[in-house]
Every structure is written in C-alpha cells, then in structure tokens.
Design a protein around this motif. Structure first.
Motif, PDB file in Angstrom:
ATOM      1  N   ASN A  32       0.956  -1.270  -0.103  1.00  0.00           N
ATOM      2  CA  ASN A  32       0.064   0.068  -0.120  1.00  0.00           C
ATOM      3  C   ASN A  32       0.846   1.282   0.026  1.00  0.00           C
ATOM      4  O   ASN A  32       2.098   1.093   0.138  1.00  0.00           O
ATOM      5  CB  ASN A  32      -0.998  -0.171   1.207  1.00  0.00           C
ATOM      6  CG  ASN A  32      -0.168   0.033   2.450  1.00  0.00           C
ATOM      7  OD1 ASN A  32       0.554   0.842   2.905  1.00  0.00           O
ATOM      8  ND2 ASN A  32      -0.193  -1.049   3.137  1.00  0.00           N
ATOM      9  N   VAL A  33       0.485   2.350  -0.147  1.00  0.00           N
ATOM     10  CA  VAL A  33       0.858   3.817   0.155  1.00  0.00           C
ATOM     11  C   VAL A  33       0.267   4.399   1.290  1.00  0.00           C
ATOM     12  O   VAL A  33      -1.124   4.594   1.250  1.00  0.00           O
ATOM     13  CB  VAL A  33       0.709   4.471  -1.225  1.00  0.00           C
ATOM     14  CG1 VAL A  33       1.609   5.729  -1.107  1.00  0.00           C
ATOM     15  CG2 VAL A  33       1.276   3.701  -2.373  1.00  0.00           C
ATOM     16  N   MET A  34       1.028   5.013   2.135  1.00  0.00           N
ATOM     17  CA  MET A  34       0.389   5.708   3.264  1.00  0.00           C
ATOM     18  C   MET A  34       0.992   7.279   2.911  1.00  0.00           C
ATOM     19  O   MET A  34       2.182   7.066   2.316  1.00  0.00           O
ATOM     20  CB  MET A  34       0.912   5.141   4.477  1.00  0.00           C
ATOM     21  CG  MET A  34       0.378   3.906   4.552  1.00  0.00           C
ATOM     22  SD  MET A  34       0.597   3.243   6.600  1.00  0.00           S
ATOM     23  CE  MET A  34      -0.578   4.135   7.567  1.00  0.00           C
ATOM     24  N   GLY A  54       7.185  -0.341   0.520  1.00  0.00           N
ATOM     25  CA  GLY A  54       8.583  -0.751   0.195  1.00  0.00           C
ATOM     26  C   GLY A  54       9.599   0.463   0.544  1.00  0.00           C
ATOM     27  O   GLY A  54      10.928   0.162   0.320  1.00  0.00           O
ATOM     28  N   GLY A  55       9.079   1.581   0.877  1.00  0.00           N
ATOM     29  CA  GLY A  55       9.629   2.537   1.530  1.00  0.00           C
ATOM     30  C   GLY A  55      10.118   3.720   0.595  1.00  0.00           C
ATOM     31  O   GLY A  55      11.000   4.617   0.756  1.00  0.00           O
ATOM     32  N   SER A  56       9.501   3.577  -0.779  1.00  0.00           N
ATOM     33  CA  SER A  56       9.867   4.689  -1.570  1.00  0.00           C
ATOM     34  C   SER A  56       9.038   6.193  -1.346  1.00  0.00           C
ATOM     35  O   SER A  56       7.747   5.803  -0.730  1.00  0.00           O
ATOM     36  CB  SER A  56       9.411   4.334  -3.072  1.00  0.00           C
ATOM     37  OG  SER A  56      10.010   3.345  -3.443  1.00  0.00           O
ATOM     38  N   ARG A  71       7.859   4.955   7.911  1.00  0.00           N
ATOM     39  CA  ARG A  71       6.824   4.180   8.508  1.00  0.00           C
ATOM     40  C   ARG A  71       7.086   2.853   9.120  1.00  0.00           C
ATOM     41  O   ARG A  71       8.288   2.440   9.017  1.00  0.00           O
ATOM     42  CB  ARG A  71       5.814   3.710   7.122  1.00  0.00           C
ATOM     43  CG  ARG A  71       6.403   3.027   6.223  1.00  0.00           C
ATOM     44  CD  ARG A  71       5.664   2.626   4.898  1.00  0.00           C
ATOM     45  NE  ARG A  71       4.598   1.788   5.115  1.00  0.00           N
ATOM     46  CZ  ARG A  71       3.455   1.292   4.561  1.00  0.00           C
ATOM     47  NH1 ARG A  71       3.247   2.306   3.301  1.00  0.00           N
ATOM     48  NH2 ARG A  71       2.557   0.845   4.617  1.00  0.00           N
ATOM     49  N   ASP A  72       6.379   2.071   9.817  1.00  0.00           N
ATOM     50  CA  ASP A  72       6.795   1.045  10.700  1.00  0.00           C
ATOM     51  C   ASP A  72       5.585   0.045   9.857  1.00  0.00           C
ATOM     52  O   ASP A  72       4.516   0.117  10.624  1.00  0.00           O
ATOM     53  CB  ASP A  72       6.478   1.263  12.098  1.00  0.00           C
ATOM     54  CG  ASP A  72       6.919   0.031  12.852  1.00  0.00           C
ATOM     55  OD1 ASP A  72       6.850  -1.064  12.246  1.00  0.00           O
ATOM     56  OD2 ASP A  72       7.273   0.127  13.978  1.00  0.00           O
TER      57      ASP A  72
END
Length: 118
Positions: A32-34, A54-56, A71-72
């Motif tokens: 997902n995207v937050m 994925g951290g992008s 994010r965690d």
C-alpha cells in the motif's frame, strides 16, 4: 473497516518542529501507499508526502528538505517529521492509506491541526 488515527498536531513557533503519527487498523493490504495531505483554510487539499510499503518516498516541493516521512509496517503506522516549520505550513493534516487489489481502496483519517505562529 479501516480506521486511521492521527496524533501529534499542535501550535509551534516558526522554525520549530513537530512529529505527526498515524496508526492504521483493520483489514489493510500489505502492499500500500501511506501518506500525509494537508488543507489550509480556503485552499484545496494537497499532497505533503507519501511512502510505499517498500519505502519509496515522494514529497511536495514545498516541504522537500524540511519534512521526512517514515513508516513502521509491523505497526501499520506512518510518521511525518516536520522541521523548520513556516507559517504557510499551517493546515489540517490528513493521513491516508491507499491500495489496489482488484478494486481501489482509499481511506482517510479525521485530520490533525498544525498551526505555525509566533
């Protein structure tokens, strides 16, 4: 159902810092995207920053170099570290989570007020 609960807003002087948190609960697809969006009085809601599972990351030009999103994934929590705050950063900040799994899913928090003023 998905719930997003934001915290960390408040009043800060120009040049100060704040850290926003948003905890998501419910049935959330792991990919997902937050993100954080903001809406100033009389203006449309705009992107501040997003981060994928994925951290992008992606930032609005107006916050690059001053804001950091993180994010965690284990906690389904997203953070926004805001440094060198300016009066023009004053807005209601909304947390968002978005994903596609067949259909499109898009959820919002209730918003938290950030006021930058001396």
């Amino acid at each position: 159902q998905v719930q997003l609960v934001e915290s960390g807003g408040g009043l800060v002087q120009p040049g100060g810092s704040l850290r926003l948190s948003c905890a998501a609960s419910g049935s959330i697809f792991s990919i997902n995207v937050m993100g954080w969006y903001r809406q100033a009085p009389g203006k449309e809601r705009e992107l501040a920053a997003t981060i994928t599972s994925g951290g992008s990351t992606n930032y609005a030009d107006s916050v690059k170099g001053r804001f950091t999103i993180s994010r965690d994934n284990a906690k389904n929590t997203v953070y926004l570290q805001m440094n060198s705050l300016k009066p023009e950063d004053t807005a209601v900040y909304y947390c968002n989570v978005f994903w596609k799994f067949g259909a499109q899913y898009d959820y919002w928090g209730q918003g938290t007020q950030v006021t930058v003023s001396s």
